[in-house]
Design a protein around this motif. Structure first.
Motif, short mmCIF file in Angstrom:
data_model
loop_
_atom_site.label_atom_id
_atom_site.label_comp_id
_atom_site.label_asym_id
_atom_site.label_seq_id
_atom_site.Cartn_x
_atom_site.Cartn_y
_atom_site.Cartn_z
N PRO A 27 -61.05 129.72 -58.73
CA PRO A 27 -59.76 129.51 -59.37
C PRO A 27 -59.80 128.54 -60.55
O PRO A 27 -59.23 128.82 -61.60
CB PRO A 27 -58.88 128.97 -58.24
N GLU A 28 -60.48 127.42 -60.39
CA GLU A 28 -60.46 126.44 -61.47
C GLU A 28 -61.88 125.99 -61.75
O GLU A 28 -62.51 125.38 -60.88
CB GLU A 28 -59.67 125.21 -61.06
N LYS A 29 -62.35 126.25 -62.92
CA LYS A 29 -63.72 125.86 -63.23
C LYS A 29 -63.97 125.92 -64.73
O LYS A 29 -63.17 126.46 -65.49
CB LYS A 29 -64.74 126.75 -62.52
N VAL A 30 -65.09 125.34 -65.12
CA VAL A 30 -65.58 125.51 -66.49
C VAL A 30 -66.91 126.25 -66.34
O VAL A 30 -67.64 126.03 -65.39
CB VAL A 30 -65.77 124.15 -67.18
N LEU A 31 -67.19 127.15 -67.27
CA LEU A 31 -68.44 127.91 -67.21
C LEU A 31 -69.47 127.32 -68.16
O LEU A 31 -69.13 126.79 -69.21
CB LEU A 31 -68.20 129.36 -67.61
N ALA A 32 -70.72 127.43 -67.76
CA ALA A 32 -71.79 127.03 -68.66
C ALA A 32 -72.87 128.10 -68.61
O ALA A 32 -73.14 128.67 -67.56
CB ALA A 32 -72.38 125.69 -68.21
N ASP A 33 -73.45 128.40 -69.75
CA ASP A 33 -74.59 129.31 -69.77
C ASP A 33 -75.80 128.51 -70.24
O ASP A 33 -75.89 128.13 -71.41
CB ASP A 33 -74.34 130.50 -70.69
N GLY A 127 -61.60 131.21 -68.37
CA GLY A 127 -61.61 129.78 -68.65
C GLY A 127 -62.60 129.44 -69.76
O GLY A 127 -63.17 130.31 -70.40
N THR A 128 -62.79 128.15 -69.95
CA THR A 128 -63.63 127.70 -71.06
C THR A 128 -65.10 127.81 -70.69
O THR A 128 -65.47 127.66 -69.54
CB THR A 128 -63.31 126.23 -71.38
N THR A 152 -70.52 120.43 -70.95
CA THR A 152 -69.72 121.10 -69.92
C THR A 152 -69.08 120.07 -69.00
O THR A 152 -67.90 120.18 -68.63
CB THR A 152 -70.60 122.04 -69.08
N LYS A 153 -69.85 119.05 -68.64
CA LYS A 153 -69.31 118.01 -67.75
C LYS A 153 -68.14 117.30 -68.41
O LYS A 153 -67.10 117.08 -67.78
CB LYS A 153 -70.41 117.00 -67.43
N LYS A 154 -68.31 116.98 -69.70
CA LYS A 154 -67.22 116.31 -70.43
C LYS A 154 -65.97 117.16 -70.38
O LYS A 154 -64.87 116.68 -70.13
CB LYS A 154 -67.64 116.10 -71.89
N LEU A 155 -66.15 118.45 -70.64
CA LEU A 155 -65.03 119.37 -70.67
C LEU A 155 -64.36 119.49 -69.31
O LEU A 155 -63.13 119.47 -69.18
CB LEU A 155 -65.53 120.75 -71.08
N ALA A 156 -65.19 119.58 -68.27
CA ALA A 156 -64.66 119.72 -66.92
C ALA A 156 -63.87 118.48 -66.53
O ALA A 156 -62.83 118.57 -65.88
CB ALA A 156 -65.80 119.96 -65.93
N GLU A 157 -64.36 117.31 -66.97
CA GLU A 157 -63.64 116.08 -66.67
C GLU A 157 -62.31 116.06 -67.40
O GLU A 157 -61.27 115.69 -66.86
CB GLU A 157 -64.48 114.86 -67.08
N LYS A 158 -62.35 116.49 -68.66
CA LYS A 158 -61.13 116.49 -69.47
C LYS A 158 -60.11 117.46 -68.87
O LYS A 158 -58.93 117.15 -68.79
CB LYS A 158 -61.48 116.91 -70.90
N GLN A 159 -60.58 118.62 -68.44
CA GLN A 159 -59.66 119.61 -67.89
C GLN A 159 -59.36 119.35 -66.41
O GLN A 159 -58.58 120.07 -65.80
CB GLN A 159 -60.25 121.01 -68.04
N LYS A 160 -60.02 118.32 -65.84
CA LYS A 160 -59.83 117.96 -64.42
C LYS A 160 -60.03 119.14 -63.48
O LYS A 160 -59.23 119.37 -62.56
CB LYS A 160 -58.44 117.36 -64.20
N VAL A 161 -61.06 119.92 -63.71
CA VAL A 161 -61.36 121.04 -62.80
C VAL A 161 -62.40 120.57 -61.78
O VAL A 161 -63.21 119.70 -62.07
CB VAL A 161 -61.87 122.29 -63.55
N PRO A 162 -62.37 121.14 -60.58
CA PRO A 162 -63.28 120.66 -59.53
C PRO A 162 -64.67 121.29 -59.57
O PRO A 162 -65.54 120.91 -58.81
CB PRO A 162 -62.56 121.09 -58.25
#
Ligand code: SF4
Ligand code: SF4
Ligand code: SF4
Ligand code: SF4
Lengths: 308, 281
Positions: A27-33, A127-128, A152-162
């Motif tokens: 449901p809530e995440k940031v993707l990284a390749d 998502g991003t 990706t970590k920075k983005l995930a922290e900013k978007q507060k995704v788990p």
């Protein structure tokens, strides 16, 4: 925040297809390749590039020909046979070590920053995503991977995704090492072929070395029932959980050819298996899975409201 | 002739094509440059042959001579050396073995010592294509230095007869080390968006290196993506030298370590075209 990294000792096991399917389900995440050599996830998740940043890593020599006195010292000292009397003869062999520059009596060589690719931020249907393009024939893929993971970590922290879902590179070399270190869980996507099983052994050693827990999803399990059995036995003996098992199915090929995830193609069997995989993974990671899917499973899986 | 088999990505069938080509050409040598995950031996089951440890040179410090001036760390562009107080620390995995620190150290406190990074093995195949010689390498786990091992493997070769180089996936340093010096490069691709995307990357490297190339479409199904790959090749001026049909039966055999002879004729045809492409360089 948890980071799930999807790896496969070998390419072609369905790693990216499964990453994309998990991206659909989580449901809530940031993707990284992190497959910076040959990224593919963006083709499956409908990435629209939003930001592009140059990536500089390492150095390359630049020779001032008017100052070079053709003494041959650089030729003699370069261990990579990349320079001949002040002329860079094989740029791909040059490691950018600077030995030529530091030891040129005429100070004719300077070391310049080397452009080694780009890292990108894209909006996708799920998502991003942060991904990258490694410059052709350059090294430092490990560094570019680290950069992608950092951003990706920075983005995930900013978007507060788990959760971060990372599609990893194949292999166990520098990019794989850079992807695995510090992750919360490695999901190895394996097929029951002799080569893939052999590679899994090496991946398991790598994860052991960096103390990252590993779980396995057996893909194309019906390709060789005998190997699948042997694989499960050896995993059980080594206390590696098998969190998913998916039969060989042409839906993966169809999905790739039509740039969709397998969750978006009518094939309830595979969809259920992947859902099960996702539940197992979310339990291992301690992140919430999306309950809304459970009710739909009996009838048919659909994309969640507001997505797509 | 040295033929390298490359593709931007793993899983497209590089090893399949390499093994098919070997089976179609008795006496050829297969060099498995995928040192992180060598797989050819699983199919060829080479008998025990020579095995040689490969080492790289790494700096070694004589602490009695070192006065902690820090010059070595200054010249190391890979940050493999650090000075803490008056002590020099070497981060082995970052070192490229350039020898810069040795040249730079005023009291000559740095020398070199060999450090093992893996092994190179050679043996004759006992399965699938008996008579084929296999050279492969195995990188120590956790060692990031694939390129020196690949170079060592190629140096083991007395350059005679046909050599088939199975390259590592990707487009980075180890792939470049593997394709370098080949007479021809076969780019293996799949008719999918992934395949075409990665083919573009691999072809880009081959072009930069100036190696003549041709394409083999693996898992060809005659569909729209076959046409897309063909169009792209036509546009780039890269000939398509063969198509290996998509076959679940082949995948079953392969999973269990057998190379089905089904496509041997296709492989022979590719060799025929290779000869010609090689001549017209
Ligand atoms: S060491 Fe300097 S001066 Fe001598 S050949 Fe090389 S570039 Fe020219
Ligand atoms: S930078 Fe190093 S590898 Fe490149 S030409 Fe100079 S000495 Fe050779
Ligand atoms: S340059 Fe030589 S003397 Fe100076 S710190 Fe390095 S090893 Fe020691
Ligand atoms: S040999 Fe080169 S890379 Fe290695 S520590 Fe010395 S200067 Fe650095």
């Amino acid at each position: 925040m948890k980071e799930l990294v999807i790896m496969s000792g070998k390419g072609g096991t369905g790693k990216t297809s499964i990453s994309a399917a998990l991206a659909y389900l989580a449901p809530e995440k940031v993707l990284a390749d992190c497959d910076v050599d040959a990224a593919n996830l963006h083709l499956m998740v409908g990435a629209r590039q939003r930001e592009s940043h140059g990536f500089v890593a390492g150095f390359e020599p630049e020779v001032n020909v008017t100052e070079c006195v053709k003494c041959g010292r650089c030729t003699a000292l370069c261990r990579f046979k990349a320079i001949d009397n002040g002329a860079i003869t094989s740029p791909f062999a040059c490691e950018g070590c600077g030995v030529c520059a530091f030891n040129c009596p005429a100070h004719a060589i300077s070391m310049r920053d080397k452009s080694a690719g780009r890292w990108l931020v894209s909006d996708t249907r799920f998502g991003t995503m942060v991904h990258a393009e490694l410059g052709l024939a350059v090294e430092n893929s490990g560094k570019l991977v680290s950069r992608v993971r950092l951003e990706t970590k920075k983005l995930a922290e900013k978007q507060k995704v788990p959760l971060i879902i990372t599609d990893g590179p194949p292999g166990i070399g520098c990019p794989a090492i850079a992807t695995v270190t510090g992750a919360d869980l490695v999901l190895a996507v394996v097929e029951p072929s002799l080569s893939a099983m052999h590679d899994l052994e090496r991946l398991r050693n790598l994860c052991g070395h960096f103390k990252v827990p590993i779980a396995v999803c057996i893909n194309k399990a019906t390709l060789s029932p005998a190997n699948t059995g042997a694989l499960k036995e050896s995993l059980a003996a080594n206390d590696v959980p098998v969190v998913g098992e998916i039969a060989y199915d042409s839906v993966f090929r169809t999905a790739v050819q039509t740039s969709r995830t397998v969750m978006e193609i009518d094939n309830i069997k595979v969809q259920e298996k992947i859902l099960e995989l996702w539940y197992n993974l979310s339990a291992l990671l301690g992140v919430t899975h999306n309950e809304s899917v459970v009710h739909k499973l009996d009838r048919k899986l659909k994309s969640f409201a507001g997505w797509v | 002739m040295i033929v390298s088999i490359a593709s931007g990505k793993g899983g497209t069938g590089k090893t399949t094509v390499a093994l098919l080509l070997a089976a179609a050409r008795p006496g050829a040598t297969v060099v498995d440059c995928d040192v992180e995950e060598p797989n050819c031996h699983l199919f060829l089951q080479p008998g025990r042959g020579e095995e040689r440890q490969v080492t790289v040179m790494r700096p070694s410090l004589n602490t009695e001579l070192c006065d902690g001036c820090g010059r070595c760390a200054e010249v190391c562009l890979f940050n493999a050396l650090a000075i803490t107080g008056k002590k020099v620390l070497l981060f082995d995995e970052l070192c490229h073995g350039c020898g810069g620190c040795i040249l730079a150290c005023p009291p000559k406190a740095v020398s070199e010592a060999a450090k093992p990074i893996g092994v190179v093995r050679a043996g004759a195949a006992t399965r699938n294509s008996a008579g084929t010689k296999l050279i492969d390498g195995l990188l120590d786990v956790g060692s990031p230095t694939a390129s020196p091992l690949i170079k060592a493997m190629k140096e083991t070769l007395a350059a005679q007869g046909d050599i088939i180089v199975d390259c590592p996936p990707g487009t980075a340093c180890s792939m470049v080390a593997a394709v370098a010096d080949s007479d021809f490069c076969l780019l293996v691709t799949e008719p999918t968006p992934f395949g075409l995307h990665d083919l573009g990357l691999a072809a880009g490297v081959i072009k930069l290196l100036g190696i003549p190339a041709g394409v083999v479409i693996n898992k060809s199904d005659g569909g729209a993506w076959d046409d897309a790959v063909a169009d792209w090749c036509a546009q780039e001026g890269i000939p398509i030298l063969g198509r290996i049909p998509h076959s679940e039966a082949f995948a079953h055999e392969y999973a269990e370590g057998r190379i089905s002879p089904e496509y041997l004729a296709d492989a022979r045809a590719i060799w025929g075209k290779l000869g010609r492409e090689g001549d017209c360089r």
